[in-house]
Design a protein around this motif. Structure first.
Motif, PDB file in Angstrom:
ATOM      1  N   PRO A  95     -51.316 -23.426 -51.894  1.00 57.97           N
ATOM      2  CA  PRO A  95     -51.341 -24.891 -51.834  1.00 57.97           C
ATOM      3  C   PRO A  95     -52.574 -25.413 -51.090  1.00 57.97           C
ATOM      4  O   PRO A  95     -53.071 -24.767 -50.163  1.00 57.97           O
ATOM      5  CB  PRO A  95     -50.073 -25.243 -51.064  1.00 57.97           C
ATOM      6  CG  PRO A  95     -49.247 -24.014 -51.026  1.00 57.97           C
ATOM      7  CD  PRO A  95     -50.176 -22.862 -51.187  1.00 57.97           C
ATOM      8  N   GLN A  96     -53.035 -26.584 -51.510  1.00 63.83           N
ATOM      9  CA  GLN A  96     -54.099 -27.264 -50.777  1.00 63.83           C
ATOM     10  C   GLN A  96     -53.634 -27.467 -49.338  1.00 63.83           C
ATOM     11  O   GLN A  96     -52.448 -27.651 -49.088  1.00 63.83           O
ATOM     12  CB  GLN A  96     -54.402 -28.624 -51.414  1.00 63.83           C
ATOM     13  CG  GLN A  96     -54.833 -28.520 -52.858  1.00 63.83           C
ATOM     14  CD  GLN A  96     -54.967 -29.854 -53.541  1.00 63.83           C
ATOM     15  OE1 GLN A  96     -56.052 -30.237 -53.877  1.00 63.83           O
ATOM     16  NE2 GLN A  96     -53.870 -30.566 -53.738  1.00 63.83           N
ATOM     17  N   ASP A  97     -54.582 -27.443 -48.408  1.00 61.70           N
ATOM     18  CA  ASP A  97     -54.199 -27.529 -47.002  1.00 61.70           C
ATOM     19  C   ASP A  97     -55.271 -28.320 -46.247  1.00 61.70           C
ATOM     20  O   ASP A  97     -56.379 -27.832 -46.047  1.00 61.70           O
ATOM     21  CB  ASP A  97     -54.046 -26.122 -46.418  1.00 61.70           C
ATOM     22  CG  ASP A  97     -53.387 -26.113 -45.059  1.00 61.70           C
ATOM     23  OD1 ASP A  97     -53.398 -27.148 -44.366  1.00 61.70           O
ATOM     24  OD2 ASP A  97     -52.870 -25.046 -44.675  1.00 61.70           O
ATOM     25  N   ALA A  98     -54.933 -29.523 -45.821  1.00 60.25           N
ATOM     26  CA  ALA A  98     -55.888 -30.420 -45.165  1.00 60.25           C
ATOM     27  C   ALA A  98     -56.373 -29.910 -43.817  1.00 60.25           C
ATOM     28  O   ALA A  98     -57.435 -30.307 -43.350  1.00 60.25           O
ATOM     29  CB  ALA A  98     -55.275 -31.807 -45.000  1.00 60.25           C
ATOM     30  N   ASP A  99     -55.599 -29.039 -43.173  1.00 54.91           N
ATOM     31  CA  ASP A  99     -56.027 -28.516 -41.871  1.00 54.91           C
ATOM     32  C   ASP A  99     -55.918 -26.988 -41.819  1.00 54.91           C
ATOM     33  O   ASP A  99     -55.532 -26.413 -40.816  1.00 54.91           O
ATOM     34  CB  ASP A  99     -55.252 -29.162 -40.726  1.00 54.91           C
ATOM     35  CG  ASP A  99     -53.756 -28.901 -40.776  1.00 54.91           C
ATOM     36  OD1 ASP A  99     -53.297 -28.197 -41.714  1.00 54.91           O
ATOM     37  OD2 ASP A  99     -53.045 -29.383 -39.893  1.00 54.91           O
ATOM     38  N   TYR A 100     -56.292 -26.335 -42.906  1.00 52.42           N
ATOM     39  CA  TYR A 100     -56.208 -24.877 -42.982  1.00 52.42           C
ATOM     40  C   TYR A 100     -57.039 -24.210 -41.874  1.00 52.42           C
ATOM     41  O   TYR A 100     -56.607 -23.241 -41.275  1.00 52.42           O
ATOM     42  CB  TYR A 100     -56.695 -24.388 -44.350  1.00 52.42           C
ATOM     43  CG  TYR A 100     -56.626 -22.884 -44.510  1.00 52.42           C
ATOM     44  CD1 TYR A 100     -55.446 -22.270 -44.901  1.00 52.42           C
ATOM     45  CD2 TYR A 100     -57.735 -22.082 -44.261  1.00 52.42           C
ATOM     46  CE1 TYR A 100     -55.362 -20.894 -45.038  1.00 52.42           C
ATOM     47  CE2 TYR A 100     -57.663 -20.704 -44.392  1.00 52.42           C
ATOM     48  CZ  TYR A 100     -56.478 -20.115 -44.779  1.00 52.42           C
ATOM     49  OH  TYR A 100     -56.398 -18.750 -44.909  1.00 52.42           O
ATOM     50  N   PHE A 101     -58.215 -24.742 -41.570  1.00 54.54           N
ATOM     51  CA  PHE A 101     -59.115 -24.138 -40.579  1.00 54.54           C
ATOM     52  C   PHE A 101     -58.970 -24.746 -39.184  1.00 54.54           C
ATOM     53  O   PHE A 101     -58.938 -24.035 -38.194  1.00 54.54           O
ATOM     54  CB  PHE A 101     -60.571 -24.275 -41.036  1.00 54.54           C
ATOM     55  CG  PHE A 101     -60.842 -23.655 -42.371  1.00 54.54           C
ATOM     56  CD1 PHE A 101     -60.903 -22.276 -42.512  1.00 54.54           C
ATOM     57  CD2 PHE A 101     -61.006 -24.440 -43.501  1.00 54.54           C
ATOM     58  CE1 PHE A 101     -61.144 -21.697 -43.745  1.00 54.54           C
ATOM     59  CE2 PHE A 101     -61.251 -23.870 -44.736  1.00 54.54           C
ATOM     60  CZ  PHE A 101     -61.316 -22.497 -44.870  1.00 54.54           C
ATOM     61  N   PHE A 102     -58.912 -26.073 -39.120  1.00 54.64           N
ATOM     62  CA  PHE A 102     -58.836 -26.776 -37.833  1.00 54.64           C
ATOM     63  C   PHE A 102     -57.935 -27.994 -37.956  1.00 54.64           C
ATOM     64  O   PHE A 102     -57.990 -28.704 -38.952  1.00 54.64           O
ATOM     65  CB  PHE A 102     -60.220 -27.260 -37.368  1.00 54.64           C
ATOM     66  CG  PHE A 102     -61.204 -26.164 -37.113  1.00 54.64           C
ATOM     67  CD1 PHE A 102     -61.177 -25.458 -35.914  1.00 54.64           C
ATOM     68  CD2 PHE A 102     -62.162 -25.836 -38.046  1.00 54.64           C
ATOM     69  CE1 PHE A 102     -62.085 -24.447 -35.668  1.00 54.64           C
ATOM     70  CE2 PHE A 102     -63.071 -24.818 -37.808  1.00 54.64           C
ATOM     71  CZ  PHE A 102     -63.040 -24.125 -36.617  1.00 54.64           C
ATOM     72  N   ALA A 103     -57.145 -28.239 -36.916  1.00 59.96           N
ATOM     73  CA  ALA A 103     -56.341 -29.456 -36.816  1.00 59.96           C
ATOM     74  C   ALA A 103     -56.766 -30.164 -35.541  1.00 59.96           C
ATOM     75  O   ALA A 103     -56.793 -29.565 -34.472  1.00 59.96           O
ATOM     76  CB  ALA A 103     -54.856 -29.121 -36.766  1.00 59.96           C
ATOM     77  N   ASP A 104     -57.132 -31.424 -35.668  1.00 62.94           N
ATOM     78  CA  ASP A 104     -57.555 -32.237 -34.520  1.00 62.94           C
ATOM     79  C   ASP A 104     -58.683 -31.591 -33.722  1.00 62.94           C
ATOM     80  O   ASP A 104     -58.653 -31.552 -32.493  1.00 62.94           O
ATOM     81  CB  ASP A 104     -56.370 -32.542 -33.601  1.00 62.94           C
ATOM     82  CG  ASP A 104     -55.337 -33.419 -34.287  1.00 62.94           C
ATOM     83  OD1 ASP A 104     -55.749 -34.334 -35.024  1.00 62.94           O
ATOM     84  OD2 ASP A 104     -54.138 -33.176 -34.109  1.00 62.94           O
ATOM     85  N   LEU A 105     -59.688 -31.088 -34.423  1.00 59.06           N
ATOM     86  CA  LEU A 105     -60.853 -30.501 -33.761  1.00 59.06           C
ATOM     87  C   LEU A 105     -61.595 -31.597 -33.004  1.00 59.06           C
ATOM     88  O   LEU A 105     -61.920 -32.645 -33.567  1.00 59.06           O
ATOM     89  CB  LEU A 105     -61.785 -29.865 -34.793  1.00 59.06           C
ATOM     90  CG  LEU A 105     -63.083 -29.270 -34.252  1.00 59.06           C
ATOM     91  CD1 LEU A 105     -62.795 -28.050 -33.383  1.00 59.06           C
ATOM     92  CD2 LEU A 105     -64.009 -28.894 -35.403  1.00 59.06           C
ATOM     93  N   ASN A 106     -61.852 -31.373 -31.725  1.00 62.63           N
ATOM     94  CA  ASN A 106     -62.584 -32.342 -30.909  1.00 62.63           C
ATOM     95  C   ASN A 106     -64.058 -32.306 -31.286  1.00 62.63           C
ATOM     96  O   ASN A 106     -64.756 -31.345 -30.994  1.00 62.63           O
ATOM     97  CB  ASN A 106     -62.409 -32.030 -29.425  1.00 62.63           C
ATOM     98  CG  ASN A 106     -63.140 -33.013 -28.534  1.00 62.63           C
ATOM     99  OD1 ASN A 106     -63.716 -33.990 -29.010  1.00 62.63           O
ATOM    100  ND2 ASN A 106     -63.133 -32.757 -27.246  1.00 62.63           N
ATOM    101  N   ALA A 107     -64.527 -33.361 -31.943  1.00 62.33           N
ATOM    102  CA  ALA A 107     -65.923 -33.437 -32.373  1.00 62.33           C
ATOM    103  C   ALA A 107     -66.748 -34.326 -31.453  1.00 62.33           C
ATOM    104  O   ALA A 107     -67.921 -34.580 -31.707  1.00 62.33           O
ATOM    105  CB  ALA A 107     -65.991 -33.960 -33.803  1.00 62.33           C
TER     106      ALA A 107
END
Length: 157
Positions: A95-107
């Motif tokens: 399935p597509q995954d909007a935060d597969y790599f990072f969730a709420d990464l502080n940019a």
């Protein structure tokens, strides 16, 4: 004593005996107005906006990711990094995954961050966009993040 063998595939894409380990590089960079550099928009990236950073090819196994923020974005900027299929149709097995790599990464701070989520490696059944989903606030300054997506190019399935 029994000998048990796991079923395995010797699928290898390409003619190299040392494998097909690959790192795809993508850039999220904004100008002084907060707009994405080298894009189809001059508007600032807003809260909840999705940014297509590039293409992850069919048959690419997603193993790991590295985010390098060398120029911090506007204060309080965070975001998710994941993928969406180019054709817009989800896949049952991956399935597509909007935060597969990072969730709420502080940019909003410089630094290096390895993939923060413990997702199992998956192989993309079709081409997908790498997606940055902006959170919290709109961009209003220069900033730069480089994303390296590591995996194995296994070729078309």
């Amino acid at each position: 004593m029994a000998t048990i063998t796991r079923k395995f595939s010797s699928q290898q894409f390409g003619g190299t005996p040392y494998g097909n380990k690959t790192s795809h590089h993508f850039v999220l960079e904004t100008n002084a107005a907060g707009a994405l550099v080298n894009s189809d928009s001059t508007a600032a990236i807003g809260a909840t906006d999705k940014v297509r950073l590039g293409l992850l090819p069919q048959g690419f196994r997603l193993d790991d990711a590295l985010a390098i923020i060398s120029d911090a974005f506007t204060a309080t900027i965070t975001g998710d990094l994941g993928f969406e299929y180019v054709d817009g149709v989800d896949d049952v097995t991956v399935p597509q995954d909007a935060d597969y790599f990072f969730a709420d990464l502080n940019a909003a701070a410089t630094g290096r961050t390895r993939m923060t989520l413990a997702n199992k490696p998956v192989t993309l059944p079709k081409d997908a966009y790498l997606i940055w989903t902006n959170q919290v606030a709109a961009h209003a300054s220069v900033g730069r993040a480089d994303f390296y997506i590591d995996g194995e190019d296994r070729g078309p399935l």
